[in-house]
Each structure stands twice: as C-alpha cells, then as structure tokens.
Design a protein around this motif. Structure first.
Motif, PDB file in Angstrom:
ATOM      1  N   ARG A 164      -7.170 -11.764   3.030  1.00 22.87           N
ATOM      2  CA  ARG A 164      -8.208 -10.872   3.515  1.00 22.87           C
ATOM      3  C   ARG A 164      -9.189 -10.529   2.384  1.00 22.87           C
ATOM      4  O   ARG A 164      -8.795 -10.375   1.242  1.00 22.87           O
ATOM      5  CB  ARG A 164      -7.517  -9.582   3.973  1.00 22.87           C
ATOM      6  N   THR A 202       4.218 -12.021   2.058  1.00 24.82           N
ATOM      7  CA  THR A 202       3.522 -10.842   1.575  1.00 24.82           C
ATOM      8  C   THR A 202       4.378 -10.118   0.554  1.00 24.82           C
ATOM      9  O   THR A 202       5.453  -9.641   0.875  1.00 24.82           O
ATOM     10  CB  THR A 202       3.233  -9.874   2.736  1.00 24.82           C
ATOM     11  N   VAL A 203       3.889 -10.028  -0.679  1.00 23.02           N
ATOM     12  CA  VAL A 203       4.617  -9.281  -1.692  1.00 23.02           C
ATOM     13  C   VAL A 203       4.478  -7.796  -1.361  1.00 23.02           C
ATOM     14  O   VAL A 203       3.360  -7.304  -1.187  1.00 23.02           O
ATOM     15  CB  VAL A 203       4.034  -9.561  -3.097  1.00 23.02           C
ATOM     16  N   PRO A 204       5.596  -7.058  -1.242  1.00 23.31           N
ATOM     17  CA  PRO A 204       5.476  -5.646  -0.838  1.00 23.31           C
ATOM     18  C   PRO A 204       4.747  -4.822  -1.896  1.00 23.31           C
ATOM     19  O   PRO A 204       4.743  -5.162  -3.072  1.00 23.31           O
ATOM     20  CB  PRO A 204       6.931  -5.202  -0.689  1.00 23.31           C
ATOM     21  N   SER A 205       4.127  -3.735  -1.426  1.00 24.41           N
ATOM     22  CA  SER A 205       3.377  -2.863  -2.309  1.00 24.41           C
ATOM     23  C   SER A 205       4.296  -2.308  -3.384  1.00 24.41           C
ATOM     24  O   SER A 205       5.385  -1.845  -3.106  1.00 24.41           O
ATOM     25  CB  SER A 205       2.785  -1.724  -1.485  1.00 24.41           C
ATOM     26  N   PRO A 254      -9.290  -7.239  -1.325  1.00 25.29           N
ATOM     27  CA  PRO A 254      -8.203  -8.102  -0.859  1.00 25.29           C
ATOM     28  C   PRO A 254      -6.976  -7.331  -0.406  1.00 25.29           C
ATOM     29  O   PRO A 254      -6.114  -7.874   0.265  1.00 25.29           O
ATOM     30  CB  PRO A 254      -7.864  -8.971  -2.076  1.00 25.29           C
ATOM     31  N   LEU A 255      -6.889  -6.059  -0.794  1.00 27.71           N
ATOM     32  CA  LEU A 255      -5.699  -5.305  -0.448  1.00 27.71           C
ATOM     33  C   LEU A 255      -5.898  -4.369   0.732  1.00 27.71           C
ATOM     34  O   LEU A 255      -4.995  -3.634   1.081  1.00 27.71           O
ATOM     35  CB  LEU A 255      -5.241  -4.479  -1.662  1.00 27.71           C
ATOM     36  N   GLY A 256      -7.108  -4.344   1.310  1.00 28.51           N
ATOM     37  CA  GLY A 256      -7.308  -3.470   2.457  1.00 28.51           C
ATOM     38  C   GLY A 256      -7.382  -2.001   2.097  1.00 28.51           C
ATOM     39  O   GLY A 256      -7.044  -1.143   2.889  1.00 28.51           O
ATOM     40  N   LEU A 257      -7.843  -1.713   0.863  1.00 23.56           N
ATOM     41  CA  LEU A 257      -8.010  -0.303   0.507  1.00 23.56           C
ATOM     42  C   LEU A 257      -9.398   0.152   0.947  1.00 23.56           C
ATOM     43  O   LEU A 257     -10.163  -0.623   1.499  1.00 23.56           O
ATOM     44  CB  LEU A 257      -7.880  -0.146  -1.009  1.00 23.56           C
ATOM     45  N   ASN A 275      -3.986   5.179  -1.811  1.00 25.50           N
ATOM     46  CA  ASN A 275      -3.374   3.978  -2.376  1.00 25.50           C
ATOM     47  C   ASN A 275      -4.090   3.435  -3.599  1.00 25.50           C
ATOM     48  O   ASN A 275      -4.192   2.220  -3.766  1.00 25.50           O
ATOM     49  CB  ASN A 275      -3.268   2.858  -1.326  1.00 25.50           C
ATOM     50  N   LYS A 303      -5.314  -2.177   7.256  1.00 20.92           N
ATOM     51  CA  LYS A 303      -3.917  -2.181   6.836  1.00 20.92           C
ATOM     52  C   LYS A 303      -3.850  -2.570   5.370  1.00 20.92           C
ATOM     53  O   LYS A 303      -4.454  -3.548   4.957  1.00 20.92           O
ATOM     54  CB  LYS A 303      -3.164  -3.192   7.704  1.00 20.92           C
ATOM     55  N   VAL A 304      -3.105  -1.830   4.588  1.00 19.11           N
ATOM     56  CA  VAL A 304      -2.995  -2.128   3.166  1.00 19.11           C
ATOM     57  C   VAL A 304      -2.022  -3.282   2.973  1.00 19.11           C
ATOM     58  O   VAL A 304      -0.947  -3.305   3.547  1.00 19.11           O
ATOM     59  CB  VAL A 304      -2.503  -0.887   2.396  1.00 19.11           C
ATOM     60  N   PHE A 305      -2.419  -4.259   2.165  1.00 15.90           N
ATOM     61  CA  PHE A 305      -1.602  -5.436   1.898  1.00 15.90           C
ATOM     62  C   PHE A 305      -0.277  -5.018   1.284  1.00 15.90           C
ATOM     63  O   PHE A 305      -0.227  -4.338   0.278  1.00 15.90           O
ATOM     64  CB  PHE A 305      -2.360  -6.345   0.916  1.00 15.90           C
ATOM     65  N   GLY A 306       0.792  -5.439   1.916  1.00 11.21           N
ATOM     66  CA  GLY A 306       2.084  -5.172   1.310  1.00 11.21           C
ATOM     67  C   GLY A 306       2.706  -3.859   1.727  1.00 11.21           C
ATOM     68  O   GLY A 306       3.826  -3.557   1.348  1.00 11.21           O
ATOM     69  N   LYS A 307       1.971  -3.051   2.521  1.00 10.49           N
ATOM     70  CA  LYS A 307       2.566  -1.788   2.967  1.00 10.49           C
ATOM     71  C   LYS A 307       2.897  -1.943   4.446  1.00 10.49           C
ATOM     72  O   LYS A 307       2.196  -2.588   5.192  1.00 10.49           O
ATOM     73  CB  LYS A 307       1.564  -0.649   2.807  1.00 10.49           C
TER      74      LYS A 307
END
Lengths: 442, 382, 291
Positions: free
Chosen positions: A6, A250-253, A376-379, A400, B377-381
């Motif tokens: 993304r 997907t590597v978790p947060s 890329p992280l959707g923040l 976040n 949606k936050v990646f990885g959450k």
C-alpha cells in the motif's frame, strides 16, 4: 504477481549517471580512519597500539558483547593515533587513523580459505562475526546476530533485497551484474546458517541487467534461487514492504521479519559474507555510488572502509560551489553532512551531491490526503505532523507514531512542504527518551 | 585545511528531494480552470457581470491580508486560496449583484469562513459556500434576481441551434412561456429598443413550482423537457448565477483538474452519479392546481438535473475543496454520495430550488465523523 | 394570555428545580482548599510539582504538602498558605531565578539549517547542532522563550536567552524546554556561575568557542574553599562550599566563570524581594550530563 504494498511514492530515479558504470576501485587513500562504532550496538574496543604497523584485514578493535562487531584495518600501514570523527547523527566517534603505505599487504589471519561445503551453520556464523559484517543497506545491524534467531523463531525463507529503491543509487545494481555468483553463494551460506529452505531474490524492474545476470547465475549454479521481479516504487526495499510484496506475509506491528519466518539481507552483505567464508577476508571495502548533479565524474567505486570523504570526492570531481547538500545514503533517507571531514563506513552505500535549493517555507496542512495515500503503513501523517508541531505526545502515540518506518514518502508528496517525517522523528525521540527516564526511575 | 572560503552545506533532515507540486500551484491552477466558465458567463450576461467577479476577488484578497496582519502572520495571499475563494464566490453570485454585496460576501467568506477558524487548512465549511448561504439569508432579493441571459449577446448560440436543426428563439419563447414568470423586461437605449435583459425563474424554480400552461391553456407538469431544452439549459440559455450558466465550461475545467491530478475523479463521479441516478429514479413532485402530484418512478429529468443549478460547479470545484472534505479516498466517496443525496432531497422536497450549496455545507459538517469512520488500516496491526 | 401564564409557570417551576438541585447535588469541597486556591497566583505553571494551582491547593489541604512550594507566589503566598493551614514556616532562602549557561559569542556558522526552527528540532537533526559547531551550546531558536509563562525571557546578544529576573519566578518550565539543559534555576543571591556546558577535550573546545571551558583547572587550584572540581572536561561548583569570593572568576582564561555582580551581562536592579525570601527547599541546579 502478488499484490503491491500500500502507498509509496515515485521520486524520479536519476540512476542514469552511474547505472552503466562498472565497479572499479577508488584511488588509494593516503590514510584511513576506521571507526570503532560502525554498527548498531556497543562500540568495539581498540586493540592496536599507536605506532604499530598493521596489515590489511588485521583486527584493530574487538567487539563488546554479542550485539557488536569487530573492526579491521582496511589498508596496511602504521597506526598513527585515535582521532575523533563526526558521525552523521552528530556525535563524535573514535577512529583509528592508519597511514597507507601503499603495499596493501593482507594479514595472514585474514586470508584463510575454506571449503564452503564443509562449513556448518555455526561455522558460518562465527566467520561472519569475525569478519565484522553488518547490514550494508544502511542499517548496520551486526549480521551474525541476524543469523542467530532465537530458538522459537524458525526461518523458512531468506529474502535477498535487490530492490535498491532509493533514487541515484546503483551500488547493488552493479554488484548484481558483475558478481552474481558470489552473491548467490553467499545467500546459500546464509540460508544454511539459519536453516531456510527457500531463497527468493527481489529485484526491481528498473534493473533488467541485474535480473538477467542473477537469473543466468542461478541457472548456472543450479541453486534454486527464485528471482522475483518487483514493480518500481519507493520504498519497495523496506523490509516489511518487501516481504509483503514477495511473500504476502505481514510483519506484525512492533515485530521483526523473523516473526513471520523470514530473513532479509542486502546484496552487499551477502557478497561480504561469501568473501569472508570462502576467502577469510574481513570486511575492509564496500561498493559506494558517488553521484549527484554536483559530482563531475560519478562512479560506482570499491571504497576502503575509513576513506575520508575529502579524498574520495576529489577523485569524482566534486563541485563544492554548486553543491547545496552532501548526503550519505539515498536522497529519501540519507544523512546530510556539514563538511568533508568524515570517513566512509560499513553502512554508507552512496554519496550524493545535490544542487537543488532545499530550503522550504512550509505552510499549514491543507488536508489534501496525499500523505495518507503515500504512507506504506497506513498511518495519518498529516495528523502526526499537527501533533508534532503542537508537541502532543500522547495523541501521537495513539496515532501510531512508533510504527513509522521514517521512509519520507509523506514529506515527499506534501504540497505544503511540511517536514512531516522530521516531526515524527522528534516525537519518537521524545517518547523514547521519556520512556527511558521512566524506566531508569523504577 | 586550505585557504579557500568555507562552503556551507544544508543539513536539513531527509527526505532531501520533494515532489514538484505545491499548494500555490494547486490553487492557481484551480483559479485558472475557473476562468473559462466565468468568461462564458461574461459572454452570456454582458460585461456588467465583471462587477461581482472583481469585487469579490478584491474583497477576499484584502480581507486575507488584513486578517494576516491582525494575527501577526506572514501574508498568505501568495498561496492562492483567497483568489480561488473570490472566484468561486463570484461564480455563485448572480450577474447583477451590486459590488458592495459581493464585497460583503467576500469579507464574510475569508474573515469568518476561513481566518476565524485559523486560516488555510482549519476551516470546517467551504468559505465560498458559507458566504453564499450568508448572503442568501441576509440579502435574498439580491441573490434571487435570477437574471436571464442577454439574447443579443448569445446570438451565436442561436445560430448553433439553427445549425443543429433547432430554433433558439423558439425554445427560448417556449421556456419563457412555461416559466410564466417573466418579471422584468428592461429596454436598453443602446440596443435600439430591443430587449436587453430578462429576469425570470430558473429551470429549478420552475421544477419546484412545476406548474405550467401549455399552448392550449391546459395545466401540465413542466417536467418533460425535450432535447432542445436540455441543451438550452446546459449552454447557459437559462438564467442563474455566473457559475450556473456555464455547465459545459465547468465540465471542461473539471476534466483538466482531474487530468492534472489536482483533484481525483472520485468526488465528481460519485456526486454527479448519485444525482443522476436519484434524479432519474425518484418520483418528482409537481403541483397540479391546488394539489401535489408525483411523476412515476424512473421518469425523472436527470439530464436537466445535471445541467442546472450549480451542480457542475459544486461537483468539480466546491465538493473537491481539499480542506473541507474527508482525508481518505473512501471517506471522499461517502462524502460525495451524501452530497448527491442531499442535493436531490433539497431540490425535490425542500423549500429551496437549489440544493447543491446546502448539501455540500451539510456534508462538510459531517466530515470529522466520516474521517473517524474511514481511518486506514495500519500495516501489521490487527 | 395563555402564553404569558404558561411561560411564567414554566419559569417558576424550573427555578424551583434548580434551587432544589443546587442543595441536593451540591459538591462537597474542602473549605481549606478553596481558601488556598484563592491566594494562589493562578499561573498553573506546575513549578510546585503538582498539576496546576488546584492540584497544589488540594495537595496542601488534603495531603499536607509543603505550603511554601509556590515559586511565582513567593514569600507572600507562602506565608498566607502557612497561616491558613496554621503551621510555622522554616528558615528562609533567596528566591530562585533562571539563567542560561552558555556564553557563545561570534561562534561561526558551520552549516545551513532550515528545517524545523525550534531548538529541539535543530538539536536532534542538523547533525546535532544545526548551524552551531558546539554540540552543547545554545542554538538560539527560543524554545525557552516560548515556554516561559511569565514572558521573563527575551533574546539577548547573539540570540541567547536573557532572563529578566524581576519577572522570573523559578517555575523551571525553561529548564524542561531546553534540549541541551542549559537553563538552570538557582537562588538569586548565587553570584558565581560556570557558564558553559562543553564537555569536549580542551583543544577541541578551544577551537569551537572563545568562552568554552578548556579544563585548564586554574579555578580548581585557586579556590579557597575547594568548591570547584573539573570532572569530565567541565568545571563544576559545589555550592554548599562556595563562599562567593570570585577568585576563580579572575583566573579563568576564557571568562567561563562569571561573577554576576560585575558581569558583562547588563546590570540588573535587584528587586526588594531579593533580600526577602521564599521559605522551603524548592531549588535544584538543573545541570545534567544528558546532551
């Protein structure tokens, strides 16, 4: 092809100046200053006395603890003294200054050859640690630590990072074109070290020569390495995004790639790993792309660790008058330097002389939403920038901020030229500082 | 080291390259793409229509400068947003709006609609629409003048119609008779007694009133426009504000806005799509003598809806204003659909003939709520 | 007519309801807390260590906190609170004021920094200094200025902060704001200070700034009370031993140590309360090794 990650942005690639320049060694420097702290972790402690003659590959500093790496002399000559060098982050680090006697004599301990098939996983790790290899994509995390995951994390895929998504840089590109066999053999060694059954190399589509070379080499060696073509987008080379694009995992947060059974390595680290295991050479030189509009003769050079920037840039026709910014690394995440009094280290893969004016008056956030599309992280980078400007730490944690990988896409696309990622870095630094203070109080 | 003078490098934080776009470029491009519509309006209404344009732009720029000075900030008219607000405000004003009324609108738009909230980026409502609502409430007679286009000046439209096989004058006469409310006919000495200006109800007002008398004196619903009437409405044959008469020019401007990536296609497409679908599907009320009747389903004049009122202006220029719309793409689509629904609702069932302005203002109020609902949606959450 | 009667009746009914509610649902407040809150200055600066004036009033009234912690209020408020609580106050000391411990003068610019224009921004980025060569010195963007709730700080020469001691109350908000911990709060009658935080080795410090401490140790040798030591390349005064004689000031080759009584800093008018005091222990020297 699996789904792209993304977000992201498309800064102009500008790799033409050096994409077809073959690797060549840089001119021998008159002296080098090998820093004791070129890695994440405790600085190594010096072993050599002033006035002693050292040989290339001789260990001059011992690692302190497990998350640390030794340092080796990159030229042969007399150790002149310990000098203080500026680290890009501002603090001073100690380094050993070695005068180059031009003989380039290797230390006998640094040329012990091994038969690769005879090496076990533990041997590989030891050789990598003794060679002082660190993550050479810029992170400089000691590689032997990465090759020693905890018992409960099993690795099944080794990913080779050939994305090189930053504009201007072509170091990994040329390395893949000219030394694909060494890289693939290095990958096989690392895979053996962690027990990975599958090796995938991700190479961006703007490097067709590299992809071709790696394919041929893989066929020739018969090693079963898959070559995965990646669409060109920044930050494709970021670990989490690379794993998602290639494997869909997907590597978790807050987690690491090993949490999803993956290990990612840079091409230069793999080459150095092969060099260390096969020939016993510690890390004494690396490929650096010296380029930019302010560089008269851009080139991809084999640079000895510790070469002073002033010597290196002279060779490349550095135009100090036209250059507005001197950057170590790529233009999206690299460190700016204030002068030429610093030494190349294990992590710097590029030196750029940028001539664009770089001072921007930033305006207010106009809520255009481009940063959200680019993250890329959707923040929500616009929200984070407002929190950063106002100093609201609690709100930024909730938004976040700590998940940010600091890729810089948000700042790149912002039409108001807001220094978003700088604010996020400030918030993260402040949050970590306060957490450390709180932990110290306990 | 050497005697040469010390060269200073910049040490700002990364990223060290930036995208070429800037807020000023966005705003000035929007202003530029609004100009064809306003020029068309000048053509239709005559040179007098320049008065509200110049007055509102000047008032907006002046108010912005004064407010910035008052707030001790650097003057922000350089970012172009005040210019855009001024032009948009002119586009929603009628052609014969007095200069002082346009100036009052401009002061309100910038002073209250933008600066009182904290300047660019902080306002909740679209400043131009806020000012229009303000003027509509406080100066209704001036805003509802509904001037009709100058027949002489639009003669080339007439020739075009003739070439297409129609007759502009005939259609115009028919439309006028349907309107039944030609209130003023003023004569100009320059035009040697010819008709200079006509005022009358716009097509939407007619749809609201919905009562008409055909040639035989029978009361008929005024809602079955034929092709000629539709093109007539689209090309500015009908009256309205400066922006309303230029639906075609606005679509062109909107197309280039999308092509230059200044706005994304989502909002105009979803907004216009919703209006078209609902405008086609829903039964429209009309007055039959003393009672209200409804047309059937799937009989609505959707093309007329699209071409009339400030819908094109609203869809391409007002509802796409970045500051007052949601942040995410999904949020913007929800916003656009909401605007479309509200527009139709107001046009059909509410007291005003023109729904776009209030529909957009209403959805602007819902934007923080939409933003909370559509966080990515936050990646990885989880 | 019915409208009038209806409105009047409604009004009366609601008034009755409000009266009953204000009795029934009245919140119990501690009368002591209210009286203390009334005498506090209301700056909500947090210098006492409690969240705002209401927090401090509650702490004194309910938890028995020290009644003399309010720095902006000074002696008057301290005495007033003590009187309310019916306690005696202890020995008195000079009131606290803030001071910036950096004297950089004509230090050369080594880089152009045009990022976030705050001290915190420049110190974290711009290579740990922005335009400034010294990693410990004042950056001049005025974070301390912006943090002061009493507007006691202004830009002095070279954009270093100048504290107006008449307005400074010792609330320590500037101490927290400075990313290099250059601001410190001390009693107003403390005259000798080490105005430098540079911990680089002498030779390097000398190259950077004409007023940097080069750890020559002359001050340490000449001090009659042995109150000066030079740990880690920077002189430090132990104020429990310092007698304020000023001998160290005379011998310092770089004028790092200064005597505020005869300083180059513009002469200050000592306010009448300088001699009077704020009771209690509220003073901390803000020096830290964190940079």
């Amino acid at each position: 092809m699996k789904e792209l990650f993304r977000g992201g942005c498309h800064p102009p690639e500008k790799k033409d100046a050096t994409a077809d320049s073959p690797l060549r060694p840089a001119k021998a420097p008159p002296f080098v200053a090998v820093s004791f702290s070129q890695h994440i972790g405790k600085p190594s402690s010096p072993l050599v006395k002033i006035g002693e003659r050292v040989l290339r590959g001789q260990k001059i500093a011992e690692s302190q603890g497990f998350v640390s790496a030794p340092a080796h002399a990159s030229v042969s000559g007399v150790a002149k003294g310990v000098v203080q060098l500026r680290h890009p982050l501002g603090f001073l680090v100690d380094a050993l200054k070695i005068e180059n006697d031009g003989k380039d004599e290797w230390h006998p301990d640094a040329v012990i050859e091994h038969d690769l098939d005879q090496l076990a996983a533990g041997d590989i790790r030891k050789l990598v640690q003794e060679a002082g290899i660190v993550g050479m994509g810029g992170a400089t995390f000691p590689t032997h630590v990465k090759l020693s995951p905890p018992k409960d994390k099993s690795i099944d895929v080794l990913v080779l990072n050939g994305a090189e998504c930053e504009p201007y840089l072509t170091a990994d590109d040329r390395l893949m074109i000219e030394h694909p066999r060494e890289i693939l053999r290095g990958a096989a060694l690392f895979a053996k070290a962690v027990g990975a059954s599958r090796i995938v190399a991700g190479i961006e589509n703007n490097k067709p020569g590299a992809r071709q070379a790696m394919l041929e080499a893989a066929r020739e060696l018969g090693c079963g390495v898959e070559i995965f073509p990646l669409p060109v987008k920044y930050p494709q080379g970021a670990e989490k995004q690379l794993i998602y694009s290639i494997l869909g995992r997907t590597v978790p947060s807050g987690g690491l790639p090993m949490d999803v059974g993956v290990l990612v390595h840079n091409m230069a680290s793999l080459y150095a790993g092969y060099d260390a295991c096969r020939f016993g050479h510690p890390l004494t030189e690396r490929v650096v792309t010296v380029t930019g509009p302010g560089m008269g003769n851009p080139a991809n050079l084999w640079v000895r660790i510790g070469t002073m920037a002033s010597h290196l840039l002279e060779e490349c026709g550095f135009d100090a008058g036209a250059t507005k910014k001197l950057v170590v690394g790529g233009p999206m995440m690299g460190m700016p330097m204030r002068d030429l009094e610093w030494a190349t280290s294990k992590g710097g893969n590029g030196i750029l002389a940028l001539t664009d004016p770089v001072a921007y008056e930033h305006g207010p956030c106009i809520r255009c939403g481009r940063c959200i599309e680019a993250c890329p992280l959707g923040l929500l980078p616009c929200a984070l920038s407002n929190y950063g400007e106002a100093g609201l730490l609690a709100e930024s944690i909730e938004a976040n901020a700590l998940d940010c990988i600091e890729c810089g896409c948000c700042s790149y696309v912002c039409p108001s030229k807001r220094p978003i990622v700088q604010w996020v870095r400030m918030e993260k630094a402040e949050i970590n500082r306060l957490r450390q203070l709180a932990a110290a109080k306990k | 080291m050497s005697a040469e003078e010390k060269i200073l490098f910049n040490v700002n934080n990364s990223p060290h390259v930036r995208d070429g776009d800037s807020t000023a470029r966005i705003m000035f491009t929007v202003a530029l793409l609004l100009v064809p519509a306003l020029v068309w309006a000048l053509f239709i209404f005559g040179w007098r229509a320049i008065v509200p344009i110049v007055s509102s732009v000047a008032a907006c720029l002046l108010t912005e400068s004064v407010c910035c000075r008052w707030r001790d900030r650097p003057n922000s008219i350089g970012d172009g947003s005040a210019l855009v607000t001024g032009l948009l405000l002119a586009a929603v004003s009628p052609a014969n709006l007095p200069w002082w009324a346009a100036a009052v609108g401009g002061v309100f738009a910038i002073g209250i609609g933008k600066q009182a909230f904290g300047g660019l980026g902080h306002n909740v409502w679209n400043p131009a629409l806020l000012a229009r609502a303000f003027m509509q409430v406080s100066m209704p007679n001036l805003m509802m003048s509904g001037e009709w286009p100058h027949l002489g000046g639009a003669s080339w439209i007439g020739n075009l119609f003739y070439d297409l096989g129609g007759n502009f004058t005939e259609v115009n006469e028919r439309v006028k008779s349907l309107a039944g409310a030609v209130t003023t006919v003023s004569r100009s000495f320059a035009n040697d007694g010819g008709v200079d200006v006509l005022t009358g109800a716009t097509v939407l007002a007619r749809m609201k009133a919905a009562e008409a008398v055909d040639a035989a004196g029978q009361i008929i619903p005024a809602l079955n426009p034929d092709w000629m009437e539709i093109i007539h409405a689209w090309m500015g044959g009908e009256g309205g504000s400066l922006g309303e008469v230029s639906a075609l020019m606005l679509v062109l401007g909107g197309y280039f806005l999308i092509e230059r990536k200044i706005i994304s296609w989502d909002i105009p497409v979803f907004f216009l799509g919703t209006v078209a679908v609902l405008g086609l599907v829903l039964p429209h009320p009309y007055r039959l003598g003393e009672v209200y009747a409804y047309t059937g389903w799937f009989q609505g004049p959707w093309l007329l809806h699209l071409g009339s009122g400030g819908l094109m202006l609203g869809a391409f220029f007002m509802a796409t204003d970045m500051v007052t719309t949601p942040l995410t793409v999904k949020g913007r689509r929800i916003f656009a659909v909401g605007c479309g629904c509200m527009t139709i609702l107001i046009r059909l069932f509410a007291g005003y003939p023109e729904g776009v302005c209030y529909a957009i203002l209403f959805m602007n109020t819902c934007v923080p709520f939409i933003d909370t609902l559509t966080k990515p949606k936050v990646f990885g959450k989880k | 007519m019915t409208a009038l009667v209806a409105m009047a009746a409604l009004g009366a009914l609601l008034a009755l309801a409000l009266a009953v509610a204000s009795r029934r649902f009245a919140v119990e407040t501690n009368p002591l807390m209210d009286r203390i809150l009334a005498v506090l200055p209301g700056a909500n600066c947090g210098g006492c260590g409690f969240p705002g004036c209401a927090g401090y009033a509650e702490a004194v009234a309910v938890k028995g906190a020290d009644p003399t912690l309010c720095a902006p209020g000074g002696i008057k408020v301290g005495m007033a609170i003590a009187r309310i609580m019916g306690v005696e106050v202890g020995e008195t000391r000079a009131r606290p004021v803030s001071l910036c411990h950096c004297q950089r003068e004509k230090v050369k610019t080594v880089a152009i920094y045009s990022g976030i224009q705050t001290c915190r921004g420049a110190s974290l980025f711009g290579l740990g200094g922005g335009w400034l060569d010294c990693r410990y010195g004042c950056l001049g963007y005025g974070d301390c200025l912006k943090a002061c709730p009493f507007r006691a700080i202004s830009f002095g020469p070279d954009r270093r902060p100048l504290v107006d001691e008449n307005k400074c109350t010792g609330c320590k908000k500037c101490v927290v704001a400075c990313p290099r911990s250059l601001m410190a709060v001390g009693p107003i009658d403390r005259y000798v200070h080490v105005l430098c935080h540079n911990r680089d080795k002498g030779a390097m410090a000398n190259k950077i700034c004409a007023h940097a401490c080069i750890s020559c140790r002359r001050c340490e040798k000449v001090c009659p009370a042995q109150s000066i030591s030079v740990p880690n390349n920077l002189a430090e005064i132990d104020y429990s031993k310092c007698v304020g004689c000023g001998k160290c000031v005379e011998v310092c080759p770089h004028q790092v140590l200064i005597d505020l009584r005869r300083a180059r800093i513009p002469k200050r008018e000592w306010p009448a309360e300088a001699a009077s005091s704020i009771p209690g222990e509220t003073l901390t020297e803000g020096r830290s090794d964190q940079y």
